[in-house]
Design a protein around this motif. Structure first.
Motif, PDB file in Angstrom:
ATOM      1  N   SER A 708       0.829  -1.210   0.000  1.00 38.38           N
ATOM      2  CA  SER A 708       0.000   0.000   0.000  1.00 38.38           C
ATOM      3  C   SER A 708       0.860   1.254   0.000  1.00 38.38           C
ATOM      4  O   SER A 708       0.533   2.243  -0.665  1.00 38.38           O
ATOM      5  N   ARG A 709       1.960   1.238   0.712  1.00 40.92           N
ATOM      6  CA  ARG A 709       2.862   2.403   0.702  1.00 40.92           C
ATOM      7  C   ARG A 709       3.576   2.516  -0.642  1.00 40.92           C
ATOM      8  O   ARG A 709       3.860   3.619  -1.105  1.00 40.92           O
ATOM      9  N   ARG A 710       3.849   1.371  -1.223  1.00 43.75           N
ATOM     10  CA  ARG A 710       4.495   1.396  -2.539  1.00 43.75           C
ATOM     11  C   ARG A 710       3.565   2.014  -3.585  1.00 43.75           C
ATOM     12  O   ARG A 710       4.000   2.804  -4.434  1.00 43.75           O
ATOM     13  N   ASP A 711       2.276   1.666  -3.519  1.00 47.22           N
ATOM     14  CA  ASP A 711       1.330   2.134  -4.526  1.00 47.22           C
ATOM     15  C   ASP A 711       1.057   3.625  -4.440  1.00 47.22           C
ATOM     16  O   ASP A 711       0.553   4.224  -5.399  1.00 47.22           O
ATOM     17  N   ARG A 712       1.373   4.243  -3.287  1.00 42.21           N
ATOM     18  CA  ARG A 712       1.130   5.678  -3.148  1.00 42.21           C
ATOM     19  C   ARG A 712       2.266   6.528  -3.688  1.00 42.21           C
ATOM     20  O   ARG A 712       2.177   7.753  -3.706  1.00 42.21           O
ATOM     21  N   CYS A 713       3.351   5.879  -4.098  1.00 45.68           N
ATOM     22  CA  CYS A 713       4.517   6.634  -4.549  1.00 45.68           C
ATOM     23  C   CYS A 713       4.951   6.146  -5.931  1.00 45.68           C
ATOM     24  O   CYS A 713       4.996   4.934  -6.191  1.00 45.68           O
ATOM     25  N   GLY A 714       5.289   7.068  -6.811  1.00 40.65           N
ATOM     26  CA  GLY A 714       5.654   6.705  -8.179  1.00 40.65           C
ATOM     27  C   GLY A 714       7.139   6.699  -8.438  1.00 40.65           C
ATOM     28  O   GLY A 714       7.557   6.801  -9.602  1.00 40.65           O
ATOM     29  N   CYS A 715       7.958   6.578  -7.397  1.00 42.41           N
ATOM     30  CA  CYS A 715       9.418   6.579  -7.574  1.00 42.41           C
ATOM     31  C   CYS A 715       9.899   5.260  -8.173  1.00 42.41           C
ATOM     32  O   CYS A 715       9.241   4.227  -8.058  1.00 42.41           O
ATOM     33  N   LYS A 716      11.071   5.301  -8.754  1.00 41.50           N
ATOM     34  CA  LYS A 716      11.697   4.102  -9.288  1.00 41.50           C
ATOM     35  C   LYS A 716      12.377   3.353  -8.141  1.00 41.50           C
ATOM     36  O   LYS A 716      12.952   3.960  -7.244  1.00 41.50           O
ATOM     37  N   PRO A 717      12.366   2.016  -8.175  1.00 41.46           N
ATOM     38  CA  PRO A 717      12.975   1.225  -7.091  1.00 41.46           C
ATOM     39  C   PRO A 717      14.493   1.123  -7.217  1.00 41.46           C
ATOM     40  O   PRO A 717      15.060   0.026  -7.317  1.00 41.46           O
ATOM     41  N   THR A 718      15.147   2.260  -7.237  1.00 43.99           N
ATOM     42  CA  THR A 718      16.612   2.300  -7.264  1.00 43.99           C
ATOM     43  C   THR A 718      17.109   3.044  -6.025  1.00 43.99           C
ATOM     44  O   THR A 718      16.403   3.894  -5.474  1.00 43.99           O
ATOM     45  N   LYS A 719      18.327   2.740  -5.625  1.00 37.96           N
ATOM     46  CA  LYS A 719      18.875   3.370  -4.425  1.00 37.96           C
ATOM     47  C   LYS A 719      19.003   4.883  -4.577  1.00 37.96           C
ATOM     48  O   LYS A 719      18.897   5.624  -3.610  1.00 37.96           O
ATOM     49  N   VAL A 720      19.241   5.320  -5.806  1.00 36.47           N
ATOM     50  CA  VAL A 720      19.374   6.763  -6.028  1.00 36.47           C
ATOM     51  C   VAL A 720      18.013   7.452  -5.943  1.00 36.47           C
ATOM     52  O   VAL A 720      17.855   8.492  -5.284  1.00 36.47           O
ATOM     53  N   ASP A 721      17.012   6.855  -6.564  1.00 40.80           N
ATOM     54  CA  ASP A 721      15.705   7.512  -6.630  1.00 40.80           C
ATOM     55  C   ASP A 721      14.963   7.467  -5.296  1.00 40.80           C
ATOM     56  O   ASP A 721      14.226   8.408  -4.969  1.00 40.80           O
ATOM     57  N   VAL A 722      15.129   6.389  -4.528  1.00 35.07           N
ATOM     58  CA  VAL A 722      14.398   6.301  -3.258  1.00 35.07           C
ATOM     59  C   VAL A 722      14.899   7.344  -2.251  1.00 35.07           C
ATOM     60  O   VAL A 722      14.156   7.765  -1.369  1.00 35.07           O
TER      61      VAL A 722
END
Length: 856
Positions: A708-722
């Motif tokens: 649910s927390r993942r679905d609320r954010c549109g960031c890429k799953p990379t260490k730089v983007d998070v």
């Protein structure tokens, strides 16, 4: 449960007709599975079947809370061996009407039966012989053992599985049972071959004026006891079972297998009331000498109390009633005078033969008769007045316990009681339950919660939420119970849907603010955009954007709080509960903030973090009882000494933030300082940090929180983007796992990093104080749910909608890109130096052990 109750529940309005199916979520087994319509008549479905036996002389004011508390946690049957006050007709009549309670009076027949050696084998055995034929506590110990032996036979005949001997000043605390605060669950964890479980004892008192020990919450002190410290035991009912004194059980045929529970305990309310000094002494006829008290009492503390001198208020009785007895002196003088006059007359005229002659009447005799009759008449008059309740006894001005005997209430008090609906006075049962002090939950009134005018101080909570009713309603009504009067809910997402918002808007004291286009335009003109303290959070997505939005909402809430006359304001998320510990006997946020000094501007609540013990939790507020304590509430050596074990391979001590939340006094020039603190434009606010109260943060309590927390954010799953999206390390790691791993891998990761499955580690950290059990929120919310508060709110909201015309409410909300465009176009930084907003921060790490000594 009765059939009428079942039919009543079936006839309740259904939410499905109004399109509100499952608004409150799917409920699991309740924390109090036997708390049904207050009837407590449900013997057949209790597993395991548990009974308690006790020998008591206490009144209803102590016995009823003790009895129903244990019914709540799962005890089905009680064997009460009563005498003294407990055996009086008014008291025993009440006890005998309660389902599952067997009252055994200490009659002559019972004593003869227990004295027969063939019926009671105890008299022929040596294990209790050293206690025979001694007074006071020794006599009580033998009496309890005899009663326990009789209770074993009754328990076997009734099909009981467990039996416990308990005094009426002791409560069982079944801690360590997970989400269910239940003695049955505590006993079910034991092996089938286990015969006996030992409960540790805990006791301590905080004040010297306690009247109701069970309701005026006492804190445990496990290191030092005034009386016994060897606990009590629960035994499995089986053949050849016998008591082994009042604290243990034994078996005639085998050595019982025992275990000692690590978390559950017996709460022993030892000398909690000042009046216990005299009441315990009056029950024993021993002389107050060091030699005699050793013959009467087993423990040193009990002996020491018996050696105390007579309390001063007993001397006051002598002073009060001394005038009533003064007539005895002149009356004795009159008798003496008459006797002497008769002797003198007979000796001076021995030859007189007149039958009608009598001693001469003198003025002295008449005066003496008048002096005798006058105080005698006054004493009789005073006695009649006091018996009828018309004369105030001076003793009551000195005594701290203003309890009256049945029938002794004044006319004014009777009128007041009749207005409150008390009708017991007619049957001579006035005050059977004693005089009650202020309630623990002073705002728990008929479940209506519509009583804003009498709350002092006035407290409001503001939040920004997208949660549904299954989370918001328990959160909201829990805080109403502890004293919060007003809520400013800035809603979007699921919380802003018509079905949810309609229910929230129907609750008194709740102000729902939708995130409309007008609201965003209004917030775009805020002075915050021209200041630097929040500038580092602008232009960033996800958590940073939420942080800015929360600050803007808090600014609006301040203005609304000022207009409503609020005194305190708190920003809280809907996965956080306030735990107002440290307020004495009243579990109240109002009490806590009301005791704060007037010169304090803000109060900081350190936060505790939930420590879930299962991966299938559905209702965190009702299923989580274990929390990790904050650094501020722990000794420094304990915190850093257990740091690696407490982190369990996670980046920090807490999964998320550890810098707490703050409550601010509503005043001019108040502004938010991020979601965790408050500031003032004109001064540096004076802050204090609370030593016991805390914010309970339910962090990732459900496995579904990962996605649910993942679905609320549109960031890429990379260490730089998070790093651009999340402020805390654990949130970043959780987002990457939820975005890249399979369901099985996510569940495995969740069990390793969030769920506490190592019982040995849990017990070790509980003993050190790193982890703690807190049941109060669970109990309150479960009571609210089982009383139908949440369902009735939903039902009434949608019934009112069906009765009125349907109104279409248009709510315009811009997209995320549109909001960001508004934020960017109105940014106007000035060069004035300002303190930066305080973001969520992790607790101190091991590097602090090297930095802090240098700063000191």
């Amino acid at each position: 449960m009765s059939s009428s109750t079942s039919e009543k529940q079936r006839s309740l309005p259904s939410n499905s007709d109004s399109g509100c199916v499952d608004l409150l979520g799917q409920s699991r087994a309740p924390s109090f599975p036997y708390f049904r319509d207050w009837s407590f008549d449900y013997q057949s479905d209790l597993k395991p079947k548990i009974c308690i036996t006790t020998s008591t002389s206490a009144g209803l004011e102590q016995t009823l809370p003790w009895l129903f508390y244990h019914k709540v946690i799962g005890v089905s049957t009680f064997y009460l061996f009563v005498e003294g006050k407990a055996a009086s007709p008014n008291v025993s009549r009440v006890l005998e009407t309660i389902p599952g309670v067997k009252v055994i009076h200490r009659t002559k027949e019972l004593e003869e039966q227990q004295a027969k050696r063939y019926f009671m084998p105890i008299w022929n055995e040596t294990w209790l012989a050293s206690f025979f034929y001694k007074p006071c506590n020794y006599e009580l110990f033998v009496k309890q053992s005899l009663n326990m032996e009789m209770a074993i036979k009754m328990a076997q005949d009734s099909g009981m599985e467990w039996i416990i001997h308990l005094d009426t000043d002791e409560l069982i605390h079944p801690s360590g049972t997970g989400y269910e605060y239940s003695l049955g669950n505590c006993l079910e964890i034991s092996l089938q071959t286990l015969m006996q479980l030992s409960f540790q004892t805990m006791r301590a008192a905080e004040r010297d004026d306690i009247k109701e020990p069970f309701s005026e919450r006492l804190l445990g002190n496990p290191n030092y006891f005034l009386t016994y410290g060897n606990g009590k035991a629960a035994a499995r009912v089986q053949n050849h079972l016998r008591p082994n004194g009042a604290h243990r059980w034994h078996n005639y045929r085998k050595s019982p297998k025992e275990i000692k529970l690590e978390e559950a305990a017996i709460l022993h309310y030892t000398y909690p009331k000042f009046s216990d000094l005299t009441s315990r002494r009056d029950r024993c006829g021993c002389k107050p000498t060091k030699v005699d008290v050793k013959r009467c009492f087993m423990l040193e503390f009990d002996r020491a109390f018996q050696l105390l001198p007579l309390p001063p208020h007993h001397l006051l009785y002598i002073h009060t009633y001394l005038p009533y007895g003064l007539f005895i002196v002149p009356y004795l003088l009159l008798l003496l005078h008459s006797h002497m006059a008769g002797l003198f007359y007979s000796s001076s005229k021995p030859t007189s033969s007149s039958p009608s002659s009598s001693p001469p009447s003198s003025p002295y005799s008449r005066l003496l008769l008048l002096v005798t009759l006058l105080p005698l008449s006054l004493a009789c008059f005073a006695f009649v007045l006091q018996w009828r309740g018309g004369l105030d006894d001076p003793v009551t001005h000195w005594s701290t316990d203003h309890r009256e005997f049945p029938g002794m209430a004044s006319t004014h008090e009777k009128k007041q009681r009749s207005l409150r609906g008390r009708s017991n006075s007619d049957s001579g049962c006035v005050d059977l339950l004693g005089q009650s002090r202020a309630p623990s939950f002073p705002y728990f009134r008929d479940w209506s919660f519509d009583y804003q005018s009498d709350l002092n101080p006035k407290i409001c909570i503001t939040t920004s939420t997208s949660a549904g009713l299954e989370q918001t309603l328990p959160w909201l009504f829990y805080h109403k119970v502890i004293g919060v009067s007003t809520f400013y809910l800035f809603v979007e997402g699921k919380a802003a849907s018509p079905n949810v918002s309609r229910v929230l808007e129907s609750i008194p004291g709740v102000k729902v603010i939708h995130r409309t286009k007008e609201l965003e335009e209004q917030q775009a003109k805020s002075r915050i955009w021209n200041e630097t303290w929040l500038a580092s959070f602008f232009y960033k997505p996800c958590n940073y954007e939420l942080f800015v939005k929360q600050s803007l909402n808090m600014e609006m809430a301040i203005k609304m709080a000022q207009d409503s006359g609020m005194e305190w304001i708190i920003h809280l998320d809907t996965d956080e509960l306030i735990h107002p510990s440290g307020t004495g006997y009243e579990y109240s946020l109002r009490k806590l903030l009301g005791n704060i000094s007037a010169d304090v501007d803000a109060v900081i609540f350190p936060n505790y973090e939930s420590s879930v013990e299962r991966d299938d939790i559905k209702e965190p507020f009702s299923e989580v009882s274990m929390f990790k304590k904050n650094y501020d509430h722990l000794p420094r050596d304990v915190y850093f000494g257990s740091y690696k074990e407490a982190t369990r391979g996670n980046p920090n001590y807490f999964l998320t933030y550890g810098n707490g939340k703050a409550a601010a006094r509503v005043q001019n020039h108040l502004r938010p300082n991020g979601a965790h603190r408050w500031h003032n434009y004109r001064k540096s606010p004076k802050e204090i940090k609370l030593e016991e109260a805390a914010i309970l943060h339910y962090t990732y309590p459900k496995f579904s929180d990962l996605t649910s927390r993942r679905d609320r954010c549109g960031c890429k799953p990379t260490k730089v983007d998070v790093k651009r999206c999340f402020m805390l390390e654990f949130d970043r790691a959780a987002f990457i796992i939820a975005s890249t791993a399979s369901s099985e891998e996510m569940l495995q990761w969740y069990r390793e990093h969030v769920v506490w499955t190592d019982d040995t580690l849990k017990l070790k950290l509980l003993r050190k104080g790193i982890l703690t059990r807190i049941y109060a929120p669970m109990v309150i919310i479960q009571e609210l749910r089982e009383a139908g508060v949440f369902s009735s709110v939903v039902t009434s909201a949608h019934m009112s909608l069906n009765n009125s015309s349907t109104v279409s409410i248009s709510r315009e909300s811009s997209q995320v890109t549109g909001r960001r465009r508004v934020l960017e176009s109105h940014l106007d930084l000035d060069t004035e130096s300002q303190a930066s907003a305080i973001p969520p921060q992790s607790p101190p790490g091991l590097e602090a052990t090297q930095i802090e000594p240098l700063s000191e």
